[in-house]
Design a protein around this motif. Structure first.
Motif, PDB file in Angstrom:
ATOM      1  N   GLU A 100       0.807  -1.219   0.000  1.00  0.00           N
ATOM      2  CA  GLU A 100       0.000   0.000   0.000  1.00  0.00           C
ATOM      3  C   GLU A 100       0.844   1.274   0.000  1.00  0.00           C
ATOM      4  O   GLU A 100       0.319   2.353  -0.246  1.00  0.00           O
ATOM      5  N   ASN A 104      -1.031   5.030  -3.728  1.00  0.00           N
ATOM      6  CA  ASN A 104      -1.513   6.373  -4.077  1.00  0.00           C
ATOM      7  C   ASN A 104      -1.246   6.671  -5.551  1.00  0.00           C
ATOM      8  O   ASN A 104      -1.897   7.513  -6.144  1.00  0.00           O
ATOM      9  N   ASN A 107      -4.947   5.344  -7.564  1.00  0.00           N
ATOM     10  CA  ASN A 107      -6.243   6.006  -7.420  1.00  0.00           C
ATOM     11  C   ASN A 107      -6.143   7.418  -6.861  1.00  0.00           C
ATOM     12  O   ASN A 107      -7.129   8.145  -6.853  1.00  0.00           O
ATOM     13  N   PHE A 108      -4.979   7.782  -6.365  1.00  0.00           N
ATOM     14  CA  PHE A 108      -4.817   9.076  -5.698  1.00  0.00           C
ATOM     15  C   PHE A 108      -3.543   9.761  -6.170  1.00  0.00           C
ATOM     16  O   PHE A 108      -2.706  10.164  -5.372  1.00  0.00           O
ATOM     17  N   GLU A 111      -2.266  12.945  -4.604  1.00  0.00           N
ATOM     18  CA  GLU A 111      -2.184  12.894  -3.150  1.00  0.00           C
ATOM     19  C   GLU A 111      -0.797  12.413  -2.717  1.00  0.00           C
ATOM     20  O   GLU A 111      -0.129  11.685  -3.444  1.00  0.00           O
ATOM     21  N   PHE A 114       0.529   7.379   1.272  1.00  0.00           N
ATOM     22  CA  PHE A 114      -0.142   7.084   2.530  1.00  0.00           C
ATOM     23  C   PHE A 114       0.905   6.853   3.610  1.00  0.00           C
ATOM     24  O   PHE A 114       1.906   6.184   3.370  1.00  0.00           O
ATOM     25  N   ASP A 119      -4.027   3.906   7.117  1.00  0.00           N
ATOM     26  CA  ASP A 119      -4.467   5.043   6.304  1.00  0.00           C
ATOM     27  C   ASP A 119      -4.771   4.605   4.872  1.00  0.00           C
ATOM     28  O   ASP A 119      -5.777   5.018   4.289  1.00  0.00           O
ATOM     29  N   SER A 122      -8.014   2.772   4.667  1.00  0.00           N
ATOM     30  CA  SER A 122      -9.152   3.684   4.839  1.00  0.00           C
ATOM     31  C   SER A 122      -9.476   4.458   3.564  1.00  0.00           C
ATOM     32  O   SER A 122     -10.550   5.054   3.457  1.00  0.00           O
ATOM     33  N   HIS A 123      -8.574   4.430   2.590  1.00  0.00           N
ATOM     34  CA  HIS A 123      -8.801   5.111   1.312  1.00  0.00           C
ATOM     35  C   HIS A 123      -9.255   4.168   0.192  1.00  0.00           C
ATOM     36  O   HIS A 123      -9.377   4.599  -0.959  1.00  0.00           O
ATOM     37  N   THR A 127     -16.151   1.678   0.122  1.00  0.00           N
ATOM     38  CA  THR A 127     -16.176   1.773   1.585  1.00  0.00           C
ATOM     39  C   THR A 127     -16.286   0.415   2.289  1.00  0.00           C
ATOM     40  O   THR A 127     -15.549   0.183   3.252  1.00  0.00           O
ATOM     41  N   CYS A 130     -12.965  -1.272   3.114  1.00  0.00           N
ATOM     42  CA  CYS A 130     -11.974  -0.556   3.937  1.00  0.00           C
ATOM     43  C   CYS A 130     -11.779  -1.281   5.260  1.00  0.00           C
ATOM     44  O   CYS A 130     -12.094  -0.770   6.338  1.00  0.00           O
TER      45      CYS A 130
END
Length: 136
Positions: A100, A104, A107-108, A111, A114, A119, A122-123, A127, A130
């Motif tokens: 993980e 990022n 999908n991020f 950003e 993480f 964390d 949680s992203h 949902t 998660c």
């Protein structure tokens, strides 16, 4: 009788009970711990198991086994190494391993990385996925 548990604590207790009572989940958790104590079972595997119990469905591992970890010092190739090791132990499961620390980038993109596995989980985009579990 009124419970002193918060709703979040009650959900956590319920989820733990469901997972603790599932032989396949416990087998998977023991396997991943034997490979690396920092690996966690996550996402759809757990969501599907909980959903099946709550809906009174037969409990079956239906999809890939989502394994996550967080290591800012390992290369992307480490994911493949861990996956191969899991397949050597049990090739009946479709293992999918992700560090993980790098997620990022998918999908991020705009950003920062993480800071932890907690964390990152949680992203997760969906949902109900998660969630993560491991054996201490």
């Amino acid at each position: 009788m009124k419970s002193n548990l918060s709703l979040e604590d009650a959900y956590e207790k319920c989820c733990k009970k469901i997972l603790d009572n599932n032989d396949d989940i416990n087998k998977i958790l023991r396997i991943i711990k034997s490979v690396n104590k920092n690996l966690a079972l996550s996402a759809g595997t757990i969501r599907n198991t909980i959903w099946q119990v709550l809906e009174g469905q037969k409990q079956v591992i239906m999809s890939d086994i989502d394994i996550v970890y967080y290591d800012n010092k390992s290369s992307k190739e480490e994911e493949n190494k861990i996956e191969k090791e899991l397949y050597k132990i049990n090739s009946n499961y479709k293992w999918q391993v992700k560090n993980e620390y790098y997620m990022n980038q998918y999908n991020f993109i705009n950003e920062p990385k993480f800071p932890s596995l907690y964390d990152a989980i949680s992203h997760f985009v969906e949902t109900p996925t998660c969630i993560g579990a491991y054996v201490r």
